[in-house]
Write a protein that holds these residues in place. Sequence first.
Motif, PDB file in Angstrom:
ATOM      1  N   ILE A 233      11.659  27.519  -3.099  1.00 52.19           N
ATOM      2  CA  ILE A 233      11.226  28.822  -3.608  1.00 52.19           C
ATOM      3  C   ILE A 233      11.044  29.794  -2.449  1.00 52.19           C
ATOM      4  N   TYR A 234      11.590  31.019  -2.618  1.00 50.89           N
ATOM      5  CA  TYR A 234      11.534  32.050  -1.586  1.00 50.89           C
ATOM      6  C   TYR A 234      10.987  33.327  -2.211  1.00 50.89           C
ATOM      7  N   PHE A 235      10.013  33.935  -1.566  1.00 45.37           N
ATOM      8  CA  PHE A 235       9.384  35.139  -2.106  1.00 45.37           C
ATOM      9  C   PHE A 235      10.035  36.374  -1.474  1.00 45.37           C
ATOM     10  N   GLY A 236      11.162  36.750  -2.031  1.00 48.08           N
ATOM     11  CA  GLY A 236      11.914  37.898  -1.539  1.00 48.08           C
ATOM     12  C   GLY A 236      13.216  38.022  -2.301  1.00 48.08           C
ATOM     13  N   ASN A 237      14.082  38.933  -1.856  1.00 45.38           N
ATOM     14  CA  ASN A 237      15.369  39.125  -2.526  1.00 45.38           C
ATOM     15  C   ASN A 237      16.427  38.200  -1.916  1.00 45.38           C
ATOM     16  N   TYR A 238      17.691  38.444  -2.237  1.00 46.72           N
ATOM     17  CA  TYR A 238      18.747  37.521  -1.809  1.00 46.72           C
ATOM     18  C   TYR A 238      18.938  37.528  -0.294  1.00 46.72           C
ATOM     19  N   THR A 239      18.909  38.715   0.313  1.00 47.25           N
ATOM     20  CA  THR A 239      19.066  38.793   1.763  1.00 47.25           C
ATOM     21  C   THR A 239      17.955  38.034   2.480  1.00 47.25           C
ATOM     22  N   TYR A 240      16.728  38.168   1.973  1.00 44.12           N
ATOM     23  CA  TYR A 240      15.593  37.420   2.543  1.00 44.12           C
ATOM     24  C   TYR A 240      15.836  35.917   2.388  1.00 44.12           C
ATOM     25  N   PHE A 241      16.325  35.518   1.215  1.00 44.53           N
ATOM     26  CA  PHE A 241      16.598  34.099   0.963  1.00 44.53           C
ATOM     27  C   PHE A 241      17.623  33.541   1.946  1.00 44.53           C
ATOM     28  N   ILE A 242      18.714  34.289   2.186  1.00 42.51           N
ATOM     29  CA  ILE A 242      19.765  33.826   3.110  1.00 42.51           C
ATOM     30  C   ILE A 242      19.177  33.555   4.490  1.00 42.51           C
ATOM     31  N   LYS A 243      18.384  34.493   4.966  1.00 44.16           N
ATOM     32  CA  LYS A 243      17.783  34.353   6.297  1.00 44.16           C
ATOM     33  C   LYS A 243      16.835  33.155   6.340  1.00 44.16           C
ATOM     34  N   GLU A 244      15.954  33.050   5.339  1.00 46.66           N
ATOM     35  CA  GLU A 244      14.970  31.975   5.337  1.00 46.66           C
ATOM     36  C   GLU A 244      15.606  30.615   5.053  1.00 46.66           C
ATOM     37  N   ASP A 245      16.675  30.607   4.240  1.00 45.40           N
ATOM     38  CA  ASP A 245      17.353  29.340   3.946  1.00 45.40           C
ATOM     39  C   ASP A 245      18.007  28.774   5.204  1.00 45.40           C
ATOM     40  N   GLU A 246      18.602  29.661   6.014  1.00 50.14           N
ATOM     41  CA  GLU A 246      19.182  29.209   7.281  1.00 50.14           C
ATOM     42  C   GLU A 246      18.101  28.640   8.193  1.00 50.14           C
ATOM     43  N   ASN A 247      16.946  29.322   8.235  1.00 53.22           N
ATOM     44  CA  ASN A 247      15.830  28.823   9.047  1.00 53.22           C
ATOM     45  C   ASN A 247      15.334  27.474   8.536  1.00 53.22           C
ATOM     46  N   ARG A 248      15.281  27.343   7.194  1.00 51.88           N
ATOM     47  CA  ARG A 248      14.828  26.083   6.595  1.00 51.88           C
ATOM     48  C   ARG A 248      15.754  24.933   6.965  1.00 51.88           C
ATOM     49  N   ILE A 249      17.060  25.167   6.860  1.00 55.63           N
ATOM     50  CA  ILE A 249      18.022  24.111   7.172  1.00 55.63           C
ATOM     51  C   ILE A 249      17.941  23.719   8.646  1.00 55.63           C
ATOM     52  N   MET A 250      17.796  24.723   9.519  1.00 54.88           N
ATOM     53  CA  MET A 250      17.663  24.433  10.946  1.00 54.88           C
ATOM     54  C   MET A 250      16.406  23.605  11.224  1.00 54.88           C
ATOM     55  N   LEU A 251      15.302  23.963  10.567  1.00 59.17           N
ATOM     56  CA  LEU A 251      14.048  23.229  10.753  1.00 59.17           C
ATOM     57  C   LEU A 251      14.165  21.804  10.223  1.00 59.17           C
ATOM     58  N   GLU A 252      14.816  21.658   9.052  1.00 61.84           N
ATOM     59  CA  GLU A 252      14.989  20.323   8.478  1.00 61.84           C
ATOM     60  C   GLU A 252      15.868  19.455   9.373  1.00 61.84           C
ATOM     61  N   PHE A 253      16.914  20.067   9.963  1.00 63.99           N
ATOM     62  CA  PHE A 253      17.772  19.311  10.886  1.00 63.99           C
ATOM     63  C   PHE A 253      16.989  18.860  12.109  1.00 63.99           C
ATOM     64  N   LYS A 254      16.114  19.748  12.608  1.00 58.04           N
ATOM     65  CA  LYS A 254      15.305  19.382  13.775  1.00 58.04           C
ATOM     66  C   LYS A 254      14.371  18.215  13.440  1.00 58.04           C
ATOM     67  N   LYS A 255      13.708  18.308  12.274  1.00 56.64           N
ATOM     68  CA  LYS A 255      12.811  17.227  11.864  1.00 56.64           C
ATOM     69  C   LYS A 255      13.586  15.926  11.673  1.00 56.64           C
ATOM     70  N   TYR A 256      14.777  16.031  11.068  1.00 59.53           N
ATOM     71  CA  TYR A 256      15.607  14.847  10.839  1.00 59.53           C
ATOM     72  C   TYR A 256      16.037  14.217  12.162  1.00 59.53           C
ATOM     73  N   LYS A 257      16.505  15.058  13.097  1.00 59.01           N
ATOM     74  CA  LYS A 257      16.942  14.538  14.400  1.00 59.01           C
ATOM     75  C   LYS A 257      15.788  13.932  15.179  1.00 59.01           C
ATOM     76  N   ASP A 258      14.620  14.604  15.125  1.00 58.13           N
ATOM     77  CA  ASP A 258      13.443  14.074  15.823  1.00 58.13           C
ATOM     78  C   ASP A 258      13.060  12.712  15.252  1.00 58.13           C
ATOM     79  N   GLN A 259      13.101  12.586  13.928  1.00 62.52           N
ATOM     80  CA  GLN A 259      12.750  11.306  13.319  1.00 62.52           C
ATOM     81  C   GLN A 259      13.779  10.235  13.663  1.00 62.52           C
ATOM     82  N   GLN A 260      15.055  10.629  13.692  1.00 64.15           N
ATOM     83  CA  GLN A 260      16.099   9.664  14.041  1.00 64.15           C
ATOM     84  C   GLN A 260      15.910   9.131  15.460  1.00 64.15           C
TER      85      GLN A 260
END
Length: 531
Positions: A233-260
């Motif tokens: 869930i993102y509290f904003g419009n589509y442009t806000y979602f695109i920006k935050e979704d990219e940040n989310r994926i980058m953060l999830e990749f970092k957490k995944y790599k750190d755990q690996q």
Amino acid sequence: MIDINLNKIVKSYGFNKVLDNISFTVQKGEKVALIGPNGCGKSTILKLIAGIENVNDGEISIRRGVTIGYLSQIPTDNDILVKDYIYNTFNELLELKEKLEKLEQNLSSDINVINKYTKLQERFINLGGYEFKTRIDKVLAAFNITDEMLSRNFNTLSGGEKTVCSLIRLLLIEPDILLLDEPTNHLDIKRIEWLEKYLNNYKGTIVLASHDRYFLDKVVNKIVLITKHGLEIYFGNYTYFIKEDENRIMLEFKKYKDQQKIIEAMKKSIKRLQEYGKLCSPSGGEIFFRRAASIQKRLDKMEKLDKPEEKKNIKLDFNSNVRTGKDVLKIDNLNLSFKDKILFDLASLDLFYREKACIIGPNGTGKSTLIKEILKGNDNIKLGTNIKLGYIPQEIIFDNDNLSIIEEARHYFIGPEENLRSALYKFLFVGDIIYKKIKFLSGGEKVRLKLFCLMQDKYNFLILDEPTNHIDMDTREVLERALIDFNGTILFVSHDRYFINKVGNVIVEVKNKKLNKYIGNYDDYIKTKSI
């Protein structure tokens, strides 16, 4: 105040589980967009909230006393005149109006008659009786609904016309909760912009599903992304979602790599301690085995993170080795009619090499007709030299829809079977889906298959009629990247302003039966028009 609450919703169709443990809330006055790939359950969620379908498990709570209006992608038939279908929204007002008119004819000094008239008039005023005709006329004018259409039977309308009339009826009802499934389908840009302004001023709650990214930017303030793993869930419009979704994926990749890294280190420690234990056996090795078992126990209990799902980056290449001359298309004093309607009167247009021109204009002004005229040939339409023309129509039809995907693709692809399968994989035709018959494909799958076939020949001039119809956002982005990189010339019709902004560098406006050319994308065109 919560208008809608979905709690651990499960919905299946046979063995196909569409929604699994879905939960989210919608506050009063929120404007929420459901987004995600085709088939992820957006339309199903809207139907569940509307009460059209029931959940298999979980609970949906709607605030007591609210009214709900629902716009379906596919309107149901209704054996009624269009005028009655729309005006029935105001049945009570129409009855009150009729009663007031009868009383006005027989008004006297009788106090009982006067009191009755006064009460009816008060009720009429409170329901907006003196404004409702103006409201209807305003909305009908915005959607260009003619008297001829109002006099037709609803069942004789096209699918698009039914959708427009259903939307009009819904907007006139003004429910507390508005549920809209692809509301911009079948609307031209002018009507979409009117709808945006209307929804921005709407007092109630809105939940909608749409692939129109420009529309989402203008209307919504909350995004619910539906994925295979649940909701984001993102509290904003589509442009806000695109920006935050990219940040989310980058953060999830970092957490995944750190755990690996941690998991790998723990596995190495276990292996090393076990080797020490073997070296120290039969005496003295037990302590190493116990420490290895302790680490293994912690590893087993660890909640493993799934690897974040990356977007499949399909690399499409339309590019041809044969370039055209500077002049690609010349339309000179074209006269064109359809039945008794004059569409173009001495219209002219020059399209040059590497221009990517979008034709815009209200529905019915002849955009698709013009494209068909270019394709079939006309004395007033000339193509330049070395033109190799590729075309994607608005309604995609294959010669034999009983063929499978791979059978159709084989007609166009030159090379061995394994290369063909690999090429289809790039278009997301994976595994057994390549044996799916064309007649069972979704709109988006048909577009992808048509693109595949089109790209086997190297074209230098592409003509596309509503290319983003029926395809999800990911596929639109893939198509955008391919067309941006295309080294030839493009002429396309689209109402998707986001897509136009990304791809187009020329706007061709159909107005007053002429073709007016503007340099730049859609936003540039709007700025030029406002000067």
